[in-house]
Design a protein around this motif. Structure first.
Motif, PDB file in Angstrom:
ATOM      1  N   ILE A   1     -21.357  23.351   3.614  1.00  0.00           N
ATOM      2  CA  ILE A   1     -20.065  22.965   4.189  1.00  0.00           C
ATOM      3  C   ILE A   1     -20.153  21.605   4.870  1.00  0.00           C
ATOM      4  N   LEU A   2     -21.308  21.267   5.452  1.00  0.00           N
ATOM      5  CA  LEU A   2     -21.472  19.947   6.066  1.00  0.00           C
ATOM      6  C   LEU A   2     -21.312  18.850   5.020  1.00  0.00           C
ATOM      7  N   GLN A   3     -21.925  19.025   3.866  1.00  0.00           N
ATOM      8  CA  GLN A   3     -21.809  18.027   2.804  1.00  0.00           C
ATOM      9  C   GLN A   3     -20.379  17.966   2.279  1.00  0.00           C
ATOM     10  N   TYR A   4     -19.717  19.124   2.170  1.00  0.00           N
ATOM     11  CA  TYR A   4     -18.336  19.142   1.694  1.00  0.00           C
ATOM     12  C   TYR A   4     -17.424  18.362   2.641  1.00  0.00           C
ATOM     13  N   VAL A   5     -17.610  18.549   3.949  1.00  0.00           N
ATOM     14  CA  VAL A   5     -16.784  17.834   4.933  1.00  0.00           C
ATOM     15  C   VAL A   5     -16.976  16.330   4.791  1.00  0.00           C
ATOM     16  N   MET A   6     -18.228  15.898   4.609  1.00  0.00           N
ATOM     17  CA  MET A   6     -18.498  14.470   4.479  1.00  0.00           C
ATOM     18  C   MET A   6     -17.886  13.910   3.196  1.00  0.00           C
ATOM     19  N   LEU A   7     -17.911  14.691   2.123  1.00  0.00           N
ATOM     20  CA  LEU A   7     -17.271  14.242   0.883  1.00  0.00           C
ATOM     21  C   LEU A   7     -15.772  14.076   1.092  1.00  0.00           C
ATOM     22  N   TYR A   8     -15.169  15.021   1.795  1.00  0.00           N
ATOM     23  CA  TYR A   8     -13.722  14.948   2.045  1.00  0.00           C
ATOM     24  C   TYR A   8     -13.378  13.729   2.895  1.00  0.00           C
ATOM     25  N   LEU A   9     -14.138  13.525   3.971  1.00  0.00           N
ATOM     26  CA  LEU A   9     -13.824  12.440   4.898  1.00  0.00           C
ATOM     27  C   LEU A   9     -14.045  11.064   4.276  1.00  0.00           C
ATOM     28  N   THR A  10     -14.986  10.976   3.340  1.00  0.00           N
ATOM     29  CA  THR A  10     -15.260   9.673   2.729  1.00  0.00           C
ATOM     30  C   THR A  10     -14.428   9.425   1.475  1.00  0.00           C
ATOM     31  N   GLY A  11     -13.551  10.376   1.119  1.00  0.00           N
ATOM     32  CA  GLY A  11     -12.565  10.088   0.085  1.00  0.00           C
ATOM     33  C   GLY A  11     -12.890  10.539  -1.320  1.00  0.00           C
ATOM     34  N   TYR A  12     -13.876  11.438  -1.481  1.00  0.00           N
ATOM     35  CA  TYR A  12     -14.160  11.950  -2.821  1.00  0.00           C
ATOM     36  C   TYR A  12     -13.011  12.856  -3.274  1.00  0.00           C
ATOM     37  N   LYS A  13     -12.475  12.586  -4.465  1.00  0.00           N
ATOM     38  CA  LYS A  13     -11.347  13.361  -4.981  1.00  0.00           C
ATOM     39  C   LYS A  13     -11.746  14.793  -5.315  1.00  0.00           C
ATOM     40  N   SER A  14     -13.043  15.048  -5.436  1.00  0.00           N
ATOM     41  CA  SER A  14     -13.510  16.383  -5.803  1.00  0.00           C
ATOM     42  C   SER A  14     -13.399  17.383  -4.662  1.00  0.00           C
ATOM     43  N   MET A  15     -13.131  16.900  -3.436  1.00  0.00           N
ATOM     44  CA  MET A  15     -13.097  17.795  -2.289  1.00  0.00           C
ATOM     45  C   MET A  15     -11.822  17.559  -1.486  1.00  0.00           C
ATOM     46  N   THR A  16     -11.003  18.592  -1.361  1.00  0.00           N
ATOM     47  CA  THR A  16      -9.747  18.515  -0.627  1.00  0.00           C
ATOM     48  C   THR A  16      -9.806  19.426   0.587  1.00  0.00           C
ATOM     49  N   MET A  17      -8.812  19.298   1.464  1.00  0.00           N
ATOM     50  CA  MET A  17      -8.745  20.195   2.612  1.00  0.00           C
ATOM     51  C   MET A  17      -8.574  21.644   2.150  1.00  0.00           C
ATOM     52  N   LYS A  18      -7.842  21.839   1.051  1.00  0.00           N
ATOM     53  CA  LYS A  18      -7.690  23.192   0.512  1.00  0.00           C
ATOM     54  C   LYS A  18      -9.046  23.767   0.112  1.00  0.00           C
ATOM     55  N   ASP A  19      -9.888  22.944  -0.531  1.00  0.00           N
ATOM     56  CA  ASP A  19     -11.226  23.401  -0.893  1.00  0.00           C
ATOM     57  C   ASP A  19     -12.014  23.824   0.341  1.00  0.00           C
ATOM     58  N   LEU A  20     -11.938  23.014   1.403  1.00  0.00           N
ATOM     59  CA  LEU A  20     -12.685  23.312   2.623  1.00  0.00           C
ATOM     60  C   LEU A  20     -12.234  24.625   3.239  1.00  0.00           C
ATOM     61  N   LYS A  21     -10.914  24.854   3.272  1.00  0.00           N
ATOM     62  CA  LYS A  21     -10.390  26.081   3.873  1.00  0.00           C
ATOM     63  C   LYS A  21     -10.799  27.323   3.078  1.00  0.00           C
ATOM     64  N   LEU A  22     -11.017  27.146   1.766  1.00  0.00           N
ATOM     65  CA  LEU A  22     -11.372  28.281   0.918  1.00  0.00           C
ATOM     66  C   LEU A  22     -12.875  28.545   0.878  1.00  0.00           C
ATOM     67  N   TYR A  23     -13.637  27.788   1.663  1.00  0.00           N
ATOM     68  CA  TYR A  23     -15.098  27.941   1.651  1.00  0.00           C
ATOM     69  C   TYR A  23     -15.503  29.377   1.992  1.00  0.00           C
ATOM     70  N   VAL A  24     -14.867  29.966   3.009  1.00  0.00           N
ATOM     71  CA  VAL A  24     -15.222  31.327   3.423  1.00  0.00           C
ATOM     72  C   VAL A  24     -14.214  32.356   2.925  1.00  0.00           C
ATOM     73  N   ASP A  25     -13.284  31.942   2.075  1.00  0.00           N
ATOM     74  CA  ASP A  25     -12.288  32.858   1.541  1.00  0.00           C
ATOM     75  C   ASP A  25     -12.927  33.787   0.508  1.00  0.00           C
ATOM     76  N   PRO A  26     -12.522  35.071   0.448  1.00  0.00           N
ATOM     77  CA  PRO A  26     -13.112  35.972  -0.560  1.00  0.00           C
ATOM     78  C   PRO A  26     -12.740  35.620  -1.999  1.00  0.00           C
ATOM     79  N   LYS A  27     -11.740  34.750  -2.180  1.00  0.00           N
ATOM     80  CA  LYS A  27     -11.348  34.268  -3.512  1.00  0.00           C
ATOM     81  C   LYS A  27     -10.983  35.429  -4.447  1.00  0.00           C
ATOM     82  N   HIS A  28      -9.964  36.143  -4.064  1.00  0.00           N
ATOM     83  CA  HIS A  28      -9.559  37.345  -4.795  1.00  0.00           C
ATOM     84  C   HIS A  28      -9.150  37.023  -6.234  1.00  0.00           C
ATOM     85  N   PHE A  29      -9.460  37.963  -7.103  1.00  0.00           N
ATOM     86  CA  PHE A  29      -9.122  37.846  -8.523  1.00  0.00           C
ATOM     87  C   PHE A  29      -7.958  38.782  -8.832  1.00  0.00           C
TER      88      PHE A  29
END
Length: 731
Positions: free
Chosen positions: A311-339
């Motif tokens: 999650i630390l690396q994900y936050v840094m990717l988001y803050l530095t502008g990588y399109k691969s990581m959004t705030m939605k992605d960060l919020k779903l880090y601990v989500d159970p991701k239901h199917f």
């Protein structure tokens, strides 16, 4: 623009409408600006009849202004559309009246200790000092003023509730430490640091300083001084060579953000003892990257050893502008991701439990950490040895490791340590819960970092362009490596083995082919775990990668099979096309199983046997119950250990798994050995996914309902066939 100004033709064109003094003032302003991009200097404007200016240092709450007339400046900026547009944007701010020095806001001064629009006046500050001075130290506070619905509100921002701030202040030498920032005379800037010397950077700075005098003579204004003065009008008559020492920060605490300092800072001490220019070589380091081009070849490669800290690396990717990581992605880090089985859709995110290298900005999937980094370091060293030329260091071989917590604290981050988090989940949750918002200050900080990195990328691209002109063949060779243009297929199609090779052991022919490949393709990087000779790979000779010869392409790994594989992963991750790792060892098949024993023999009149183990047994039993209820008798065999099962008598094995026409294995893993015992298997045929376990069974169609459907469909299809089919994977 400045380089264009110094161009003879451009200068002649511009000077047709700009006098020489304005040109000098412009160069003066440009030089000062470029020298102080991080900080500012205040230029105290002299009275019109004087020629001198007084200069003193500032740190962000001051600015310097130009002496060139705005019309002349605009004329100079008309050289290009971009500079003209930029000047129009900043003109008003550049020429606005600004405070000349530090002081109380209502007296024409400026201070970053008093905040608000407008900030509090001197009278208000004095009144509040009387009211809170006896109860609260003023040395570690700031004062903010705001107005809401006609009411004035004051906020005292406290940096620390500890009395240690006062103690530290009193320890300063009374005749040396004078409040230099606070107009109230209460606070002064401080800094405390623990360091060790960075010998490599100290040596580099010393080398730079030794050549500084010759560099000065290369500046555009050299020779423009009075009486043909070679130094020009902007340099001192006597050049004082600086004495640089580079330091690696271990711990840093300061009231300002310096990248270095001059010690000591007091003129009388300097005169008596001399001074040193201290530079913090790791204070403002950040990965050289291009968020718009995650695979840019000149980037730094970051390897995270502890994948669960992703999650630390994900936050840094988001803050530095990588399109691969959004705030939605960060919020779903601990989500159970239901199917959702009804729609076949699922909540998904790029912020997996372990970072995956398919996500832009992630260099390698963690798990082998430092050993992967060794592979990347080898790749970088080899590429630098092959392609760097004199004055053209286009590939960095730098290797960094650091104390992340100390660095993050030094950069102003809040670091929360939960040392017993592996034993107490409650303690993790009782720690301060971070919000899913990013402050404007943090955004601005990272925006500035990204802008700096963009300039570094542009600089690297320019260096590569210069490199291509001077070393055309090497440049083309590098591009071929990056693109992975080696044609292995054509080589193998034309390759001829000598007569008699077919009758020899396969390691003989493999070794013969390898020796031809390693000579032909420089992208191959090979190594053997102490079995180089037995595998007939030939004499590595001058191709060994070692200290002093980083051009080598064969590594001596010793008896370290796992390290060899991890290093090879790092080599491949450095640039997948540029490096093709080859490893060699003795091949042994390991079969993982747990201890236990099989279930007793089957009951009567069953049609289907489901073999399963561990976590899937519960699903298998439930599937058997459903199938039996539908009229297809089914039983379940628990086989936690294949080795123990194989040790049983043939009679026992036939009784357990050969009494039904359909024997189907069911395991949430690849179907490695089940073809020996079964007619079909329900298993994985892809990589897994970071989500809640129960949802993953549904995601990969391994839940109870899916197992029932697959078995029914399989049995129905076989009833229509006229001949027996081989083992098959049920999908």
């Amino acid at each position: 623009m400045c380089s264009a100004m110094c161009d003879t033709d451009a200068r002649a064109h511009l000077l047709s409408g700009v006098d020489e003094l304005s040109m000098v003032h412009f160069l003066e302003y440009a030089a000062t600006l470029m020298a102080n991009l991080g900080n500012y200097k205040v230029w105290q404007m002299a009275p019109p009849q004087q020629d001198d200016t007084d200069v003193y240092q500032g740190y962000g709450d001051q600015k310097f202004v130009t002496r060139i007339d705005s019309h002349a400046f605009e004329k100079l900026c008309s050289l290009t559309e971009s500079t003209q547009s930029l000047f129009t944007l900043v003109k008003d701010a550049m020429y606005s009246e600004v405070p000349a020095s530090l002081g109380f806001p209502d007296e024409g001064g400026t201070s970053n200790y008093y905040l608000g629009s407008p900030p509090p006046s001197k009278a208000e500050i004095e009144q509040l000092k009387i009211g809170v001075g006896s109860r609260l130290s003023l040395r570690n506070t700031r004062l903010s003023k705001s107005e809401l619905e006609g009411s004035i509100r004051y906020e005292i921002l406290v940096a620390s509730a500890s009395d240690r701030a006062d103690e530290a202040f009193d320890l300063m030498l009374p005749d040396k430490a004078k409040p230099g920032r606070d107009p109230s005379g209460v606070r002064c800037e401080f800094e405390a640091l623990v360091t060790c010397q960075d010998k490599e950077w100290t040596s580099a700075f010393s080398n730079l300083a030794s050549k500084a005098h010759s560099f000065i003579l290369e500046l555009p204004w050299s020779g423009m001084g009075d009486d043909g003065d070679q130094l020009g009008p902007f340099e001192n008559d006597t050049f004082i060579r600086p004495n640089f020492v580079a330091l690696k920060l271990i711990c840093y605490c300061a009231s300002n953000v310096w990248t270095g300092l001059t010690a000591p800072g007091y003129p009388d001490v300097k005169a008596e003892h001399g001074r040193k220019n201290l530079t913090f070589s790791n204070r403002v380091e950040a990965s050289t990257m291009d968020p718009s081009r995650p695979d840019w070849y000149g980037r730094d490669r970051f390897v995270m050893s502890n994948g669960h800290a992703g999650i630390l690396q994900y936050v840094m990717l988001y803050l530095t502008g990588y399109k691969s990581m959004t705030m939605k992605d960060l919020k779903l880090y601990v989500d159970p991701k239901h199917f959702d089985k009804a729609t076949g859709t699922a909540v998904s995110t790029n912020a997996h439990c372990h970072p995956e290298r398919e996500v832009g900005g992630i260099e390698i999937t963690p798990g082998q950490g430092i050993v992967n980094a060794v592979g990347m370091a080898i790749a970088g060293k080899q590429q630098a040895a092959l392609f760097n030329m004199e004055r053209h260091e286009i590939i960095s071989g730098r290797i960094d490791s650091e104390d992340i917590n100390s660095k993050m604290r030094a950069a102003g981050w809040d670091v929360i340590n939960v040392f017993d988090g592996d034993e107490s989940v409650d303690n993790i949750y009782s720690a301060e819960t971070p919000s899913h918002t990013v402050s404007e200050q943090t955004k601005a900080t990272f925006k500035a970092i990204v802008a700096q990195k963009e300039r570094e990328v542009q600089k690297w691209d320019g260096q590569l362009e210069n490199y291509s002109r001077e070393f055309a063949s090497q440049h083309q060779r590098l591009l071929s490596r990056i693109a992975g243009s080696a044609n292995y297929e054509a080589f193998l199609n034309d390759f001829q083995f000598p007569d008699g090779m077919a009758s020899k052991a396969t390691r003989e022919s493999n070794g013969f082919l390898f020796q031809a490949l390693i000579k032909q393709f420089e992208s191959l990087f090979a190594g053997g775990a102490d079995v180089w000779g037995p595998n007939k790979l030939g004499d590595p000779g001058e191709l060994v990668f070692e200290r002093g010869y980083y051009e080598g392409r064969i590594a001596r790994y010793g008896i370290r099979e796992h390290a060899m594989a991890s290093i090879s992963n790092g080599l491949a991750a450095y640039c997948p096309q540029a490096f093709v790792p080859i490893t060699t060892t003795s091949f042994v098949l390991y079969l993982y199983a747990t201890a236990g024993e099989g279930q007793n023999g089957p009951t009567h009149q069953a049609d289907i046997t489901i073999i399963s183990s561990r976590s899937e047994l519960a699903f298998a039993v439930e599937a058997a119950r459903i199938l039996t209820g539908k009229g297809t008798p089914t039983w379940v065999v628990s086989m936690p250990c294949v080795r123990l099962f194989d040790a049983q008598t043939e009679e026992y094995k036939n009784e357990v798994i050969s009494a039904t026409p359909h024997v189907i294995s069911y395991e949430a893993y690849v179907s490695t050995i089940w073809g020996r015992y079964c007619t079909a298997s329900i298993a994985m045929d892809s990589f897994g996914y970071s989500a809640a376990a129960i949802d993953n069974y549904a995601r990969f169609r391994l839940d109870t309902e899916s197992v029932v459907v697959k078995i029914e469909r399989h049995v129905a299809s076989l009833s229509q066939r006229t001949r027996k089919v081989q083992w098959m994977l049920l999908k």
